[in-house]
Structure formats: structure tokens, C-alpha cells
Write an enzyme that holds these catalytic residues in place. Structure first.
Site, mmCIF file in Angstrom:
data_model
loop_
_atom_site.group_PDB
_atom_site.id
_atom_site.type_symbol
_atom_site.label_atom_id
_atom_site.label_comp_id
_atom_site.label_asym_id
_atom_site.label_seq_id
_atom_site.Cartn_x
_atom_site.Cartn_y
_atom_site.Cartn_z
ATOM 1 N N ARG A 175 0.888 -1.062 -0.146
ATOM 2 C CA ARG A 175 0.044 -0.170 -0.100
ATOM 3 C C ARG A 175 0.907 1.317 0.062
ATOM 4 O O ARG A 175 0.372 2.393 -0.721
ATOM 5 C CB ARG A 175 -0.961 -0.007 1.256
ATOM 6 C CG ARG A 175 -2.069 -1.064 0.927
ATOM 7 C CD ARG A 175 -2.896 -0.742 -0.149
ATOM 8 N NE ARG A 175 -3.984 -1.998 -0.321
ATOM 9 C CZ ARG A 175 -4.242 -2.519 -1.340
ATOM 10 N NH1 ARG A 175 -3.713 -2.187 -2.504
ATOM 11 N NH2 ARG A 175 -5.168 -3.512 -1.560
ATOM 12 N N GLU A 218 2.282 1.447 -3.321
ATOM 13 C CA GLU A 218 0.940 1.952 -4.245
ATOM 14 C C GLU A 218 0.951 3.270 -4.003
ATOM 15 O O GLU A 218 0.512 4.147 -5.068
ATOM 16 C CB GLU A 218 -0.548 1.332 -3.828
ATOM 17 C CG GLU A 218 -1.501 1.749 -4.590
ATOM 18 C CD GLU A 218 -2.882 1.017 -4.048
ATOM 19 O OE1 GLU A 218 -3.743 0.681 -4.762
ATOM 20 O OE2 GLU A 218 -3.001 0.894 -2.717
ATOM 21 N N SER A 223 14.979 15.402 1.436
ATOM 22 C CA SER A 223 15.952 14.489 2.432
ATOM 23 C C SER A 223 15.286 13.242 3.130
ATOM 24 O O SER A 223 14.282 13.591 3.790
ATOM 25 C CB SER A 223 16.793 15.364 3.156
ATOM 26 O OG SER A 223 17.630 14.498 3.634
#
Length: 149
Positions: free
Chosen positions: A90, A93, A116
Site C-alpha cells: 500500500r 501503491e 531528504s
């Protein structure tokens, strides 16, 4: 003989389970956030000697394992293929769907550069919600502009 940092991670996870210790308890002895301390225990950060010894005492690690906790690790523990663990997938995703959006918005606001992950902080909290509890993750990374040379 320990031959890789992943062996120390396995030792930490095993001791944590056996002793019923939470990551937040480990963070207390490390003296850092639960997010940083967990990343360090999972092999993504190098601990100071004092931090490594505190974790070693709490989890009853060997002197060799304690020494390994102080070595600068090879960062990035995920395989190069798409992760199959549902929670990690997830996040993958999320970056696939919103990565270009974040890139555009960061570039529009700050210019050509990156956020960063070195000068970075993260806070994960549980948010109670009547429709189902929510996961709140706040990440803050220093903006690093690309330089002309």
C-alpha cells in the site's frame, strides 16, 4: 559468528517477541523516537555505542551483535520487485499514485530538488475515528536543491 546485519535484525526480532517488548520500549532505552529506533533495529540506521549497548542489555544480545549495530548499514531493505506484503504494498501503491503529484508540488513550491530522507523525521500516531481508526503519518524532510556546476 555473525556474517550480516540481517542476522542481527533476526536476533532482535526474536528477542523482542520472546520478551514481549514493544518498539516504544526499545526507543526509550535508545533515547530516540520509536520510528528511528525501529529503523535502526531493522538495520537501516547505525547506533552509537551507548545506544547499541542499551539495546543489547535490554534484549540480551551478544557483544558481536552489539558491534554490528554500530556499523553503517546498507540502506534500503526492500527487494527491487513490487513488494507482496499488503501493508508495504500500500505504501508502494501510495508512491505510485501520488509520487508524481508530490514531485510536482515540491518542485513548484521549492524548485528543482529532493526531500531528504537523511535530514528527516517521522511521527506515526493512531487517530481514533468512529468509522474505523486511522493511521496518521507525518514526515518532514529537509529540501535539498540540485546545484549547477
Amino acid at each position: 559468528m555473525i556474517t550480516s546485519r540481517t542476522q542481527v535484525t533476526d536476533m532482535i526480532q526474536s528477542a523482542k517477541i520472546l520478551k514481549g517488548i514493544k518498539w516504544s520500549q526499545i526507543a526509550e532505552v535508545v533515547g530516540q523516537s520509536k520510528e528511528w529506533s525501529t529503523a535502526a533495529c531493522l538495520g537501516q540506521m547505525a547506533m552509537t555505542k551507548q545506544q547499541a549497548e542499551a539495546v543489547g542489555e535490554l534484549l540480551e544480545l551478544t557483544d558481536e551483535a552489539i558491534a554490528w549495530l554500530q556499523i553503517v548499514p546498507y540502506k534500503g531493505s526492500l527487494p527491487t520487485e513490487v513488494p507482496t506484503d499488503p501493508l508495504i504494498y500500500r505504501w508502494y501503491e501510495l508512491v505510485n499514485v501520488y509520487g508524481t503529484t508530490l514531485k510536482e508540488l515540491i518542485h513548484e513550491e521549492f524548485g528543482d530538488g529532493i526531500m531528504s530522507a537523511i535530514d528527516f523525521s517521522m511521527d506515526l500516531q493512531r487517530e481514533n475515528d468512529p468509522k474505523g481508526d486511522r493511521v496518521s503519518v507525518v514526515m518532514s524532510g529537509k529540501f535539498l536543491p540540485y546545484k549547477m556546476y
